[in-house]
Design a protein around this motif. Structure first.
Motif, PDB file in Angstrom:
ATOM      1  N   ALA A  95       1.423   2.511  10.232  1.00 13.91           N
ATOM      2  CA  ALA A  95       0.662   1.503  10.987  1.00 13.91           C
ATOM      3  C   ALA A  95       0.581   1.898  12.452  1.00 13.91           C
ATOM      4  N   GLN A  96      -0.452   1.383  13.110  1.00 12.30           N
ATOM      5  CA  GLN A  96      -0.642   1.697  14.531  1.00 12.30           C
ATOM      6  C   GLN A  96      -0.095   0.621  15.468  1.00 12.30           C
ATOM      7  N   HIS A  97       0.023  -0.622  14.966  1.00 10.35           N
ATOM      8  CA  HIS A  97       0.470  -1.722  15.825  1.00 10.35           C
ATOM      9  C   HIS A  97       1.431  -2.626  15.071  1.00 10.35           C
ATOM     10  N   LEU A  98       2.243  -3.367  15.842  1.00  8.01           N
ATOM     11  CA  LEU A  98       3.183  -4.339  15.286  1.00  8.01           C
ATOM     12  C   LEU A  98       3.124  -5.606  16.120  1.00  8.01           C
ATOM     13  N   ILE A  99       2.934  -6.745  15.433  1.00  6.86           N
ATOM     14  CA  ILE A  99       3.002  -8.048  16.083  1.00  6.86           C
ATOM     15  C   ILE A  99       4.249  -8.742  15.560  1.00  6.86           C
ATOM     16  N   CYS A 100       5.153  -9.129  16.454  1.00  4.18           N
ATOM     17  CA  CYS A 100       6.377  -9.822  16.080  1.00  4.18           C
ATOM     18  C   CYS A 100       6.256 -11.289  16.484  1.00  4.18           C
ATOM     19  N   VAL A 101       6.456 -12.196  15.526  1.00  4.94           N
ATOM     20  CA  VAL A 101       6.317 -13.630  15.780  1.00  4.94           C
ATOM     21  C   VAL A 101       7.658 -14.303  15.516  1.00  4.94           C
ATOM     22  N   SER A 102       8.105 -15.109  16.477  1.00  2.77           N
ATOM     23  CA  SER A 102       9.391 -15.783  16.349  1.00  2.77           C
ATOM     24  C   SER A 102       9.317 -17.174  16.961  1.00  2.77           C
ATOM     25  N   ARG A 103      10.129 -18.095  16.420  1.00  2.00           N
ATOM     26  CA  ARG A 103      10.220 -19.428  17.013  1.00  2.00           C
ATOM     27  C   ARG A 103      11.120 -19.435  18.251  1.00  2.00           C
ATOM     28  N   LYS A 104      11.928 -18.419  18.394  1.00  2.00           N
ATOM     29  CA  LYS A 104      12.806 -18.321  19.553  1.00  2.00           C
ATOM     30  C   LYS A 104      12.377 -17.151  20.429  1.00  2.00           C
TER      31      LYS A 104
ATOM     32  N   TRP B  54      11.810  -3.381  11.896  1.00  3.00           N
ATOM     33  CA  TRP B  54      10.349  -3.530  11.955  1.00  3.00           C
ATOM     34  C   TRP B  54       9.699  -2.278  12.523  1.00  3.00           C
ATOM     35  N   LEU B  55      10.337  -1.679  13.548  1.00  2.27           N
ATOM     36  CA  LEU B  55       9.795  -0.445  14.125  1.00  2.27           C
ATOM     37  C   LEU B  55       9.797   0.670  13.083  1.00  2.27           C
ATOM     38  N   GLY B  56      10.854   0.752  12.297  1.00  2.00           N
ATOM     39  CA  GLY B  56      10.905   1.761  11.253  1.00  2.00           C
ATOM     40  C   GLY B  56       9.849   1.533  10.184  1.00  2.00           C
ATOM     41  N   LYS B  57       9.532   0.264   9.942  1.00  2.52           N
ATOM     42  CA  LYS B  57       8.552  -0.044   8.907  1.00  2.52           C
ATOM     43  C   LYS B  57       7.164   0.446   9.289  1.00  2.52           C
TER      44      LYS B  57
ATOM     45  N   LEU C 248      -4.263  -0.050  11.396  1.00  2.00           N
ATOM     46  CA  LEU C 248      -3.413  -0.930  10.613  1.00  2.00           C
ATOM     47  C   LEU C 248      -2.410  -1.620  11.531  1.00  2.00           C
ATOM     48  N   THR C 249      -2.363  -2.951  11.456  1.00  2.00           N
ATOM     49  CA  THR C 249      -1.412  -3.745  12.242  1.00  2.00           C
ATOM     50  C   THR C 249      -0.526  -4.539  11.298  1.00  2.00           C
ATOM     51  N   LEU C 250       0.775  -4.435  11.483  1.00  2.00           N
ATOM     52  CA  LEU C 250       1.725  -5.242  10.728  1.00  2.00           C
ATOM     53  C   LEU C 250       2.127  -6.460  11.552  1.00  2.00           C
TER      54      LEU C 250
ATOM     55  N   SER D 152       1.000  -0.353  24.263  1.00  2.07           N
ATOM     56  CA  SER D 152       0.204  -1.378  23.576  1.00  2.07           C
ATOM     57  C   SER D 152       0.416  -1.366  22.063  1.00  2.07           C
ATOM     58  N   LYS D 153       1.491  -0.709  21.615  1.00  3.23           N
ATOM     59  CA  LYS D 153       1.746  -0.622  20.181  1.00  3.23           C
ATOM     60  C   LYS D 153       2.437  -1.881  19.646  1.00  3.23           C
ATOM     61  N   ILE D 154       3.239  -2.553  20.499  1.00  2.75           N
ATOM     62  CA  ILE D 154       4.038  -3.698  20.080  1.00  2.75           C
ATOM     63  C   ILE D 154       3.595  -4.945  20.843  1.00  2.75           C
TER      64      ILE D 154
END
Length: 319
Positions: A87-96, A78-81, A58-60, A111-113
């Protein structure tokens, strides 16, 4: 009701679907919090499921669509979520770009984040062979129709039992071919070509025209009456307004730390006289070197006519 950032979340979903075509990807998902005894859930912008149980991962994906950097407290949330929902992975997307504190924290998770930034490209940073798009917008508005004078052949009023017309101008009560019904507004729009009167520059022009149908002309006009179409003559005057805009679309690269550009996002926002309209186009590069347009997200509260054309082609007209 949509929330700010929904368009970008949809774009990210489309791009991630192209990166992982075999995955199951959903937007705006509420996942159960594993430690909750009362069935509480956590809202996730995008959820990516790879594989199948019992080997499903599962990737958030969390998306921040605003002109400020992701702060460390948001990142910790987000890490707490991901721990809350398992979930096993987190992708963070930002305009900055992400601050160094978040980059350091992400690197501690191996390789988790994954950190992804939408970097707006200046013209000098865009490769010469890279595709470009131009947003071409046109909106024709019939402002008023006046002095409407319908008429029929002598003796037809009594024969057909015609009464004074009592319908709205946008009612589809008319026909030009004896089959398809259209409104008087559409008939007026079809009689003018305001683009012939523009100089090609962006702007707004106004004008007036006449509409005339005679009973002896080869071009016929019909009016719906008691379930039948009656040939009718018509004369009227109308005023119109036409807005034209041609704007190069900006482009941002969808870049993941240490992996470079995974995709590109073309965007334009136009504040027209009728309201705000925005267009987003996600593009990826194929293995053969060609670029593929994945989809288009258009956000507007009104009807419009627009073209999205490659910048090296001549603009073409739309109906």
């Amino acid at each position: 009701m949509s929330k700010p950032g929904d368009d970008l979340e949809k774009i990210v979903e489309i791009i991630e679907r192209s990166i992982s075509p075999a995955a199951k990807i959903e937007q705006n998902v509420f996942l159960p919090i594993l430690t909750s005894g009362e069935g509480h859930t956590a809202q996730c912008d995008i959820v990516i499921r790879n594989g199948n149980p019992p080997r499903e991962t599962l990737t958030l994906v969390e998306v921040q669509d605003r002109n400020s950097k992701v702060d460390i407290n948001t990142f910790r949330g987000w890490l707490g979520k991901i721990d809350d929902v398992g979930a096993q992975h987190l992708i963070c997307v930002s305009r900055k770009k992400f601050p160094s504190s978040i980059k350091e924290k992400a690197s501690q998770h191996g390789s988790k984040i994954f950190l992804v930034t939408l970097k707006e490209l200046s013209p000098e940073r865009i490769p010469l062979e890279f595709i470009r798009f131009i947003f071409q917008y046109r909106h024709l508005d019939i402002k008023v129709i006046k002095n409407i004078r319908p008429f029929v052949a002598p003796g037809q009023i009594e024969k057909l039992g015609l009464k004074p017309m009592a319908h709205n101008l946008d009612d589809k009560a008319w026909s030009l071919d004896g089959k398809n019904m259209i409104s008087l507004l559409d008939i007026c729009k079809g009689k003018i070509n305001p683009e012939e009167k523009t100089s090609g520059a962006n702007g707004y022009i106004e004008g007036s025209d006449n509409l005339s149908f005679n009973l002896t002309d080869s071009e016929e006009l019909f009016f719906g009456h008691n379930g039948k179409l009656v040939r009718i003559g018509l004369e009227c005057e109308f005023e119109w307004g036409f807005e034209h805009a041609e704007i190069p679309m900006s482009v941002a690269s969808y870049e993941q730390d240490k992996h470079g550009a995974l995709a590109w996002l073309f965007e334009v926002t136009h504040n027209s006289k009728s309201g705000l309209i925005s267009v987003k186009l996600p593009v990826v590069k194929l293995d053969n070197g060609n670029y593929e347009l994945l989809d288009s997200i258009v956000n507007s509260q009104f009807e419009y006519a627009l073209d999205i054309i490659p910048a090296n082609q001549q603009p073409h007209k739309s109906a």
